[in-house]
Every structure is written in C-alpha cells, then in structure tokens.
Design a protein around this motif. Structure first.
Motif, mmCIF file in Angstrom:
data_model
loop_
_atom_site.group_PDB
_atom_site.id
_atom_site.type_symbol
_atom_site.label_atom_id
_atom_site.label_comp_id
_atom_site.label_asym_id
_atom_site.label_seq_id
_atom_site.Cartn_x
_atom_site.Cartn_y
_atom_site.Cartn_z
ATOM 1 N N GLY A 87 117.558 57.740 97.906
ATOM 2 C CA GLY A 87 117.525 59.104 98.340
ATOM 3 C C GLY A 87 118.240 59.485 99.898
ATOM 4 N N GLY A 88 117.809 58.581 100.568
ATOM 5 C CA GLY A 88 118.741 58.790 102.046
ATOM 6 C C GLY A 88 117.594 59.632 102.862
ATOM 7 N N GLN A 89 118.285 60.052 103.776
ATOM 8 C CA GLN A 89 117.653 61.020 104.912
ATOM 9 C C GLN A 89 117.821 62.638 104.706
ATOM 10 O OE1 GLN A 89 118.982 61.886 109.085
ATOM 11 N NE2 GLN A 89 117.910 60.064 109.294
ATOM 12 N N GLN A 90 116.248 63.128 104.843
ATOM 13 C CA GLN A 90 116.521 64.597 104.739
ATOM 14 C C GLN A 90 115.747 65.222 105.869
ATOM 15 O OE1 GLN A 90 114.305 66.094 100.985
ATOM 16 N NE2 GLN A 90 114.282 64.037 100.367
ATOM 17 N N VAL A 91 116.453 66.410 106.271
ATOM 18 C CA VAL A 91 115.959 67.161 107.405
ATOM 19 C C VAL A 91 115.135 68.460 107.115
ATOM 20 C CG1 VAL A 91 116.563 68.467 109.643
ATOM 21 C CG2 VAL A 91 117.645 65.998 108.861
ATOM 22 N N ILE A 92 114.057 68.832 107.202
ATOM 23 C CA ILE A 92 113.161 69.788 106.938
ATOM 24 C C ILE A 92 113.111 70.774 107.990
ATOM 25 C CG2 ILE A 92 111.122 70.663 105.510
ATOM 26 C CD1 ILE A 92 112.988 68.661 104.167
ATOM 27 N N THR A 93 113.252 71.828 107.719
ATOM 28 C CA THR A 93 113.088 73.029 108.946
ATOM 29 C C THR A 93 112.124 74.249 108.404
ATOM 30 O OG1 THR A 93 115.223 74.009 108.228
ATOM 31 C CG2 THR A 93 115.262 72.500 109.961
ATOM 32 N N ASN A 94 112.112 74.239 106.925
ATOM 33 C CA ASN A 94 111.170 75.277 106.475
ATOM 34 C C ASN A 94 109.857 74.709 106.042
ATOM 35 O OD1 ASN A 94 113.182 77.576 106.663
ATOM 36 N ND2 ASN A 94 114.149 76.740 104.868
ATOM 37 N N PHE A 95 108.636 75.365 106.462
ATOM 38 C CA PHE A 95 107.558 74.744 106.383
ATOM 39 C C PHE A 95 106.452 75.719 105.549
ATOM 40 C CE2 PHE A 95 109.562 73.103 110.099
ATOM 41 C CZ PHE A 95 109.670 71.782 109.591
ATOM 42 N N GLY A 96 105.328 75.260 105.447
ATOM 43 C CA GLY A 96 104.224 75.741 104.570
ATOM 44 C C GLY A 96 104.425 76.043 103.279
ATOM 45 N N PRO A 97 103.678 76.607 102.214
ATOM 46 C CA PRO A 97 102.304 77.374 102.700
ATOM 47 C C PRO A 97 101.401 76.281 103.089
ATOM 48 C CG PRO A 97 102.696 77.238 100.337
ATOM 49 C CD PRO A 97 103.970 76.588 100.783
ATOM 50 N N PRO A 98 100.183 76.876 103.589
ATOM 51 C CA PRO A 98 100.315 78.443 104.080
ATOM 52 C C PRO A 98 100.709 78.663 105.598
ATOM 53 C CG PRO A 98 98.007 77.239 104.407
ATOM 54 C CD PRO A 98 98.752 76.395 103.530
ATOM 55 N N THR A 99 100.717 77.724 106.440
ATOM 56 C CA THR A 99 101.198 77.735 107.577
ATOM 57 C C THR A 99 102.327 76.619 108.017
ATOM 58 O OG1 THR A 99 99.612 76.388 108.739
ATOM 59 C CG2 THR A 99 98.846 78.779 108.232
ATOM 60 N N ASP A 100 102.699 76.919 109.417
ATOM 61 C CA ASP A 100 103.761 75.949 109.636
ATOM 62 C C ASP A 100 103.478 74.584 109.950
ATOM 63 O OD1 ASP A 100 105.676 77.904 108.895
ATOM 64 O OD2 ASP A 100 106.337 78.378 111.123
ATOM 65 N N LYS A 101 102.156 74.507 110.192
ATOM 66 C CA LYS A 101 101.718 72.831 110.153
ATOM 67 C C LYS A 101 101.550 72.174 109.060
ATOM 68 C CE LYS A 101 97.225 71.953 110.437
ATOM 69 N NZ LYS A 101 95.741 72.084 110.992
ATOM 70 N N HIS A 102 102.188 72.706 107.822
ATOM 71 C CA HIS A 102 102.259 71.925 106.624
ATOM 72 C C HIS A 102 103.538 71.891 106.176
ATOM 73 C CE1 HIS A 102 97.848 72.307 105.269
ATOM 74 N NE2 HIS A 102 97.989 73.687 106.161
ATOM 75 N N ALA A 103 104.118 70.722 105.836
ATOM 76 C CA ALA A 103 105.337 70.570 105.449
ATOM 77 C C ALA A 103 105.334 69.706 103.874
ATOM 78 C CB ALA A 103 106.219 69.548 106.323
ATOM 79 N N TYR A 104 106.240 70.105 103.153
ATOM 80 C CA TYR A 104 106.483 69.551 101.573
ATOM 81 C C TYR A 104 107.792 69.125 101.442
ATOM 82 C CZ TYR A 104 101.982 72.175 100.668
ATOM 83 O OH TYR A 104 100.757 72.687 100.569
ATOM 84 N N VAL A 105 107.956 67.941 100.888
ATOM 85 C CA VAL A 105 109.261 67.275 100.710
ATOM 86 C C VAL A 105 109.371 66.504 99.526
ATOM 87 C CG1 VAL A 105 110.948 65.528 101.656
ATOM 88 C CG2 VAL A 105 109.107 66.397 103.074
ATOM 89 N N ALA A 106 110.450 66.693 98.911
ATOM 90 C CA ALA A 106 110.789 66.024 97.344
ATOM 91 C C ALA A 106 111.634 64.876 97.522
ATOM 92 C CB ALA A 106 111.492 67.094 96.593
#
Length: 252
Positions: A87-106
């Motif tokens: 899968g390699g490297q991913q850079v995530i800059t959009n976060f939530g819900p419910p706030t930006d202290k949560h991050a989801y990655v596929a």
C-alpha cells in the motif's frame, strides 16, 4: 539605609516570579506544531493480536480501516503520515469526525502498518494512539435464486364449428308443401304391420274402356259400362236362384 534596602529586596523578590511566569506563558500559547509517533509497537495488522476492533464510518467496507486519536482535547492533528505494506505511504490532512483529534485511514485488505507519525498542534503530548482497527467485511454473496421453469398449459384445440342445418323455406310461387304422411293413430309414424281386414278390402273399379274415337263422349262410355255391370249382376242372381231350386227338387 536599612529601610530602603529591604524595600528593594522585596521588589526584586516579587519581580522574579512575574518574569518566569511571563516567559512560560508563550510556550503553551504558541501556534507551532510538533511531531509525535504512534504509541503502539509496530508492525500491526487490522486483524492482529492486541488490536481492538471497532467502526470506521468514513472507510469503505472493502478496505481495512484504522482509527487514530490524540490523548487530550487541547491537541489536534495537522498532518498524519502512515506507511503500509503493501500500500505504501499515505499523507492525511483531513480529520474527524467528530473533531480534528480523530484520524481515519484506509489500507488494502490484510496490509501491515509499519509506520505512523503525526504533526500536532496545541497542548503538549508525547504520542498518539491507535484507537482500533476496522477489518474489511467480506461481500455478502447470496445464492442465485433458481426459479422453476414456467409450464404453459396445453393448448386446447377448439372443435370445428358445425353449421346448423339449413331450414327449407316454403316455395314462393304459391305452391304448398305437402305434409308428411301420418298413421291413423296420429303418432306421425306410418303403420307398416297392420293387416287389412275383409271389410276394409277395396274392390277395384273396372277400368274404363278407352275411347274408340267413334264420337261418343266420356259420359256415354261410362253409362254403357254401368249397364254392362248391371246385366252381369242380374245373370249371377238368376243363376243363384235356379241353382237353389234344383237343390230343392233333388231334396224332395
């Protein structure tokens, strides 16, 4: 001289805490970001031991999902960099819900998480957590529905239409159609087995002699025939009387 000296010393003592406090405040109010690593020991898979299972609302069902979270409410993600194999490297800059202290990655199904580094802002944290993973759900396969073959009812052939017998119309030239002969009993069926009695025997009428062309009319010919019959009858009667007399004489 002693009183002014004490006043200076007290002023200096009070000024030191204020300076320290003023110098410490900007360290928490600064807008600068800093880097922290994931708290769990890598590598990990979504179905591996020690990984919690949960829900990932933004991840497709055919992918493995990963939910990362910061430990305090005052800190938020700015950038999250993760690496999977495959899968390699991913850079995530959009976060939530419910706030930006949560991050989801596929990630691809069965991929291994080998690295997770985040730039965060606010507060002061030393790491962030992998809250839980969301393994991909296998597609729901329904068995094909087999419908029974449609059986058509046998085709019924309609019987041939028989034309009704035509009704004979009476002639239009004024001639009446003779009625069928009926028996004397009135049943409409002629009697074929009845034998004629003696009283019903019809004596045939002697045929009339044909005209000889002598100029006599039909009436004259008929009178001659009648006269002849009367003469024959008289001879027969006379003969009968004579025969009876002779029998009488023989008897005497």
């Amino acid at each position: 001289m002693s009183s002014p000296s004490k006043a200076v010393r007290w002023a200096a003592a009070l000024a030191v805490p204020l300076v320290l406090a003023a110098g410490a405040a900007p360290a928490f109010a600064t807008g600068d970001t800093y880097t922290v690593n994931v708290h769990q020991k890598l590598p990990l898979t979504a179905t591996g031991n020690g990984v919690e299972r949960g829900e990932c609302p933004t991840i497709p069902a055919d992918k493995d999902g990963w939910h990362f979270v910061l430990p305090t409410n005052g800190t938020v993600f700015v950038k999250l960099t993760v690496t999977f194999e495959p899968g390699g490297q991913q850079v995530i800059t959009n976060f939530g819900p419910p706030t930006d202290k949560h991050a989801y990655v596929a990630s691809p199904v069965g991929a291994t998480l080998t690295s997770a580094v985040a730039e965060v802002k606010g507060g002061k944290v030393n790491w962030f957590n992998l809250s839980h993973a969301c393994p991909a759900k296998p597609p729901t396969t329904q068995p094909p529905t087999t419908q029974p073959p449609t059986t058509k009812p046998p085709t019924t052939t309609a019987p041939p239409t028989t034309a009704a017998p035509s009704t004979s119309k009476p002639p239009t030239d004024g001639t009446k159609t003779p009625a069928p002969a009926t028996s004397s009993a009135g049943t409409g069926t002629p009697s074929s087995s009845a034998s004629p009695s003696a009283s019903d025997t019809v004596v045939p009428t002697p045929s009339k002699p044909a005209s000889t062309g002598g100029g006599k009319s039909l009436a004259q010919t008929g009178s001659v025939a009648v006269g002849g019959l009367l003469a024959v009858a008289a001879v027969l009667v006379g003969g009968g009387i004579l025969l009876r007399r002779r029998r009488g004489n023989h008897a005497a």
